[in-house]
Design an enzyme around this catalytic site. Structure first.
Site, PDB file in Angstrom:
ATOM      1  N   SER A 130       0.831  -1.202   0.000  1.00  0.00           N
ATOM      2  CA  SER A 130       0.000   0.000   0.000  1.00  0.00           C
ATOM      3  C   SER A 130       0.864   1.250   0.000  1.00  0.00           C
ATOM      4  O   SER A 130       1.969   1.265   0.555  1.00  0.00           O
ATOM      5  CB  SER A 130      -0.897   0.002   1.243  1.00  0.00           C
ATOM      6  OG  SER A 130      -1.494   1.261   1.437  1.00  0.00           O
ATOM      7  N   TYR A 155      -2.316  -0.424  10.010  1.00  0.00           N
ATOM      8  CA  TYR A 155      -2.530  -0.945   8.656  1.00  0.00           C
ATOM      9  C   TYR A 155      -1.258  -0.771   7.825  1.00  0.00           C
ATOM     10  O   TYR A 155      -0.777  -1.715   7.192  1.00  0.00           O
ATOM     11  CB  TYR A 155      -3.697  -0.225   7.991  1.00  0.00           C
ATOM     12  CG  TYR A 155      -3.833  -0.546   6.517  1.00  0.00           C
ATOM     13  CD1 TYR A 155      -4.250  -1.798   6.093  1.00  0.00           C
ATOM     14  CD2 TYR A 155      -3.517   0.405   5.550  1.00  0.00           C
ATOM     15  CE1 TYR A 155      -4.356  -2.111   4.741  1.00  0.00           C
ATOM     16  CE2 TYR A 155      -3.627   0.113   4.200  1.00  0.00           C
ATOM     17  CZ  TYR A 155      -4.041  -1.150   3.801  1.00  0.00           C
ATOM     18  OH  TYR A 155      -4.135  -1.437   2.468  1.00  0.00           O
TER      19      TYR A 155
END
Length: 338
Positions: A130, A155
């Site tokens: 990501s 995350y």
């Protein structure tokens, strides 16, 4: 190839499965159908894949990455050539409230995938990372050759950990691995927790939309078709060692091991207010804005340097935000009959 797609009922997973089936690959898809968002949307995505499988080349197995025995059985029985890991607990803000969900799926689950690949002759593992791994980095555009050691959410930390875990398996077991740092993916069939989906839903309902950082965010919005093309090209381009890599001046984006990371972004950051204007234009309706400060864990700007992707697989995302937004709104109206 016979390819495992984890998270096959997800946004990217469905689109990838359709493309691989169309070109003649066999696809084994797994998903646990967790209730992070509307399960009916996941079921509809999976049905699209099933309906497209006219040649009998798709197999679906309901399975959670954190199920160690189930994952071991899957790898032992399915004879996989390659794996694309897209299953993960998503969402920056959700990770602030529910951190352990990210430990189970993004760390424990990813460990099970690495072990399955290691013990069953998988030739290439491609996995979703990501743009959030860039965290506190401010040098733009973000480059895979930059260090990314200051994540701003669990995350993001879990995605950086995936890259590190993959590197050890590439180094110790010669397992080719490629991590793909996705930059704000959008398009038809996207997740309800994503900005375009939430904004569209609220505007059509005549409700105000929450605009964080007072609309001063910039995001490198990347259309789903561009993402899938990038995934397939890197899947077909098995990660190789970099013969020029040096421990004296280590390059964070390559390795002496068969390990790579790439950015997949549009290389054209758009201000959030311009993004909202594109949605308004596609809907033919103005938004009521609720301007709010920067959320904890959020990165103010993202901007991808995709030179490594261009150099290695000859691909650069290209869809404009205006056109991509129009396609999303068209899908949304049709799917939800609005």
């Amino acid at each position: 190839m016979r390819v495992l797609i984890t998270g096959v009922a997800g946004f990217i997973g469905m689109h990838l499965a359709l493309q691989l089936l169309q070109r003649g690959d066999e696809v084994v898809g797994i998903d646990n159908f967790n209730d992070y968002y509307d399960v009916r949307l996941k079921e509809s995505r999976l049905q699209r894949v099933v309906d497209a499988d006219t040649a009998g080349k798709f197999t679906f197995i309901r399975l959670d990455l954190a199920d160690r025995a189930g994952m071991a059985k899957l790898f032992a029985e399915e004879g996989l050539d390659a794996v694309v890991n897209l299953a993960a607990q998503a969402g920056v803000r959700y990770s602030i409230e529910n951190p352990l969900a990210y430990i189970d799926s993004n760390l424990v689950g990813f460990g099970h995938i690495l072990e399955g690949c290691r013990h069953n002759g998988v030739k290439h593992l491609v996995y979703a990372s990501s743009s959030s791994v860039y965290g506190a980095n401010e040098s733009m555009p973000f480059s895979v050759h930059d260090n990314v050691d200051h994540p701003l959410s669990l995350y993001a930390a879990s995605k950086k950990a995936n890259e590190l875990m993959a590197h050890t398996y590439s180094h110790l077991y010669n397992l080719p691995t490629t991590g793909l740092r996705f930059f704000t993916v959008y398009g038809p069939w996207s997740r309800p927790d994503m900005a375009m989906f939430k904004f569209t839903q609220a505007i059509l309902a005549g409700q105000p939309i929450d605009v964080f950082n007072y609309g001063k965010h910039r995001r490198d919005f990347t259309y789903i078709d561009d993402i899938v093309e990038g995934v397939i090209r890197t899947l077909d381009h098995t990660a190789r060692p970099n013969p020029e890599w040096s421990g004296m001046k280590p390059d964070p984006g390559t390795s002496k091991a068969p390990w790579r990371v790439y950015n997949i972004g549009n290389q054209n950051p758009v201000e959030l207010m311009d993004y909202i204007r594109a949605i308004e234009e596609a809907l033919g309706k103005k938004a009521e804005l609720n301007l709010l400060p920067l959320q904890p864990g959020d990165v103010p700007d993202t901007y991808a340097d995709v030179d490594a992707l261009v150099q290695d697989v000859d691909y650069r995302p290209s869809m404009s935000v205006d056109e991509g937004t129009r396609r999303f709104v068209q899908w949304y109206r049709e799917y939800y009959k609005v």
